[in-house]
Motif scaffolding. Structure first.
Motif, PDB file in Angstrom:
ATOM      1  N   VAL A   1       7.582  77.127 108.351  1.00 39.99           N
ATOM      2  CA  VAL A   1       8.842  77.138 109.097  1.00 39.99           C
ATOM      3  C   VAL A   1       8.612  77.614 110.531  1.00 39.99           C
ATOM      4  O   VAL A   1       9.124  77.027 111.487  1.00 39.99           O
ATOM      5  CB  VAL A   1       9.887  78.033 108.374  1.00 39.99           C
ATOM      6  N   ARG A   2       7.827  78.673 110.699  1.00 39.38           N
ATOM      7  CA  ARG A   2       7.575  79.213 112.040  1.00 39.38           C
ATOM      8  C   ARG A   2       6.747  78.257 112.901  1.00 39.38           C
ATOM      9  O   ARG A   2       7.009  78.104 114.086  1.00 39.38           O
ATOM     10  CB  ARG A   2       6.869  80.561 111.938  1.00 39.38           C
TER      11      ARG A   2
ATOM     12  N   ASP B   1      14.581  71.479 113.429  1.00 40.12           N
ATOM     13  CA  ASP B   1      14.852  70.771 114.688  1.00 40.12           C
ATOM     14  C   ASP B   1      13.994  69.524 114.869  1.00 40.12           C
ATOM     15  O   ASP B   1      14.158  68.813 115.852  1.00 40.12           O
ATOM     16  CB  ASP B   1      14.616  71.718 115.877  1.00 40.12           C
ATOM     17  N   ALA B   2      13.091  69.252 113.959  1.00 42.75           N
ATOM     18  CA  ALA B   2      12.172  68.112 114.089  1.00 42.75           C
ATOM     19  C   ALA B   2      12.856  66.816 113.659  1.00 42.75           C
ATOM     20  O   ALA B   2      13.794  66.825 112.872  1.00 42.75           O
ATOM     21  CB  ALA B   2      10.931  68.354 113.237  1.00 42.75           C
ATOM     22  N   PRO B   3      12.374  65.673 114.185  1.00 40.08           N
ATOM     23  CA  PRO B   3      12.894  64.378 113.713  1.00 40.08           C
ATOM     24  C   PRO B   3      12.521  64.152 112.243  1.00 40.08           C
ATOM     25  O   PRO B   3      11.622  64.794 111.709  1.00 40.08           O
ATOM     26  CB  PRO B   3      12.192  63.349 114.609  1.00 40.08           C
TER      27      PRO B   3
ATOM     28  N   LEU C   1      13.734  69.973 102.281  1.00 35.68           N
ATOM     29  CA  LEU C   1      14.380  70.648 103.406  1.00 35.68           C
ATOM     30  C   LEU C   1      15.863  70.326 103.315  1.00 35.68           C
ATOM     31  O   LEU C   1      16.254  69.155 103.311  1.00 35.68           O
ATOM     32  CB  LEU C   1      13.800  70.158 104.741  1.00 35.68           C
ATOM     33  N   LEU C   2      16.677  71.365 103.204  1.00 39.65           N
ATOM     34  CA  LEU C   2      18.121  71.200 103.064  1.00 39.65           C
ATOM     35  C   LEU C   2      18.815  71.735 104.302  1.00 39.65           C
ATOM     36  O   LEU C   2      18.367  72.714 104.908  1.00 39.65           O
ATOM     37  CB  LEU C   2      18.637  71.969 101.842  1.00 39.65           C
ATOM     38  N   SER C   3      19.926  71.111 104.660  1.00 42.00           N
ATOM     39  CA  SER C   3      20.733  71.639 105.756  1.00 42.00           C
ATOM     40  C   SER C   3      21.416  72.912 105.278  1.00 42.00           C
ATOM     41  O   SER C   3      21.399  73.231 104.081  1.00 42.00           O
ATOM     42  CB  SER C   3      21.779  70.603 106.179  1.00 42.00           C
TER      43      SER C   3
ATOM     44  N   GLY D   1      14.974  78.183 110.635  1.00 41.40           N
ATOM     45  CA  GLY D   1      15.884  78.238 111.776  1.00 41.40           C
ATOM     46  C   GLY D   1      15.210  77.855 113.070  1.00 41.40           C
ATOM     47  O   GLY D   1      14.067  77.424 113.119  1.00 41.40           O
ATOM     48  N   SER D   2      15.962  78.027 114.120  1.00 43.36           N
ATOM     49  CA  SER D   2      15.450  77.730 115.449  1.00 43.36           C
ATOM     50  C   SER D   2      14.626  78.910 115.945  1.00 43.36           C
ATOM     51  O   SER D   2      14.546  79.955 115.301  1.00 43.36           O
ATOM     52  CB  SER D   2      16.617  77.461 116.403  1.00 43.36           C
ATOM     53  N   LEU D   3      14.058  78.744 117.108  1.00 42.89           N
ATOM     54  CA  LEU D   3      13.259  79.821 117.693  1.00 42.89           C
ATOM     55  C   LEU D   3      14.110  81.042 118.023  1.00 42.89           C
ATOM     56  O   LEU D   3      13.607  82.151 118.138  1.00 42.89           O
ATOM     57  CB  LEU D   3      12.538  79.314 118.942  1.00 42.89           C
TER      58      LEU D   3
END
Length: 197
Positions: free
Chosen positions: A90-91, A97-99, A122-124, A184-186
């Motif tokens: 994940v990190r 955020d990837a396509p 990968l789940l939203s 998550g995001s950065l």
């Protein structure tokens, strides 16, 4: 002498009066003493066997506790290692955020590097599937998102690791679990959940 003669007459007329009674009493006491000795030996042996069995049971129970503790520690370390792999993925790749093609590639590479993983998904944050890879056929693979429904998904989206209860695979009879980490995001916003079976 007259008295001695009377005693001799009684002994001659009843020779077993005193010596026979003495022999009967001696035999009775000998049998009673032997029986008492046997009873004491049986009770003593029984108690010794009982306490010996209890001591052996205590030793065996202690050994079983040590074996169970070692097994639990081994399983715990194994699961923690898999959590570390998921968190590192994940990190490093930021799959939230990837396509879509990149998500599938990242999951497929993790599946190739970790033979313990059977499926990755990968789940939203709402529980919708964004990417999924599996070692199993489409028919044989179960939707692991079912294990992350409700509270489990909410817990993971809030930033906590999740591990499902153990279940037994109906085909291989192996014990299985689903583990999940927040993705998550950065900036630390949890946008998705990465789960593995």
């Amino acid at each position: 002498m007259a008295d001695a003669g009377t005693d001799m007459k009684e002994t001659e007329t009843n020779p077993s009066a005193k010596p026979g009674a003495a022999r009967g009493l001696t035999a009775t006491l000998a049998v009673a003493l032997s029986a008492l000795s046997v009873v004491v030996l049986v009770i003593s042996s029984g108690l010794q066997v009982f306490f010996s069995i209890r001591a052996q049971q205590a030793v065996i129970a202690g050994q079983q506790r040590l074996i169970a503790h070692d097994a639990a520690k081994t399983v715990s370390n194994f699961i923690q290692e898999k959590f570390t792999v998921l968190e590192a993925a994940v990190r490093l790749s930021n799959p939230a955020d990837a396509p879509e093609e990149e998500r599938v590639r990242v999951l497929a590479s993790m599946l190739g590097l970790q033979p313990a993983f059977r499926q990755l998904v990968l789940l939203s944050g709402e529980g919708r599937e964004q990417a999924q890879v599996s070692r199993l056929s489409k028919v044989a693979s179960k939707n692991i998102a079912e294990y992350l429904a409700g509270d489990a998904l909410i817990q993971t989206v809030k930033g906590t690791e999740y591990i499902s209860p153990v279940y037994i695979d109906s085909v291989t009879s192996e014990p299985m679990v689903v583990i999940a980490v927040p993705a998550g995001s950065l900036l630390g916003d949890v946008k998705a959940v990465l789960a593995a079976e």
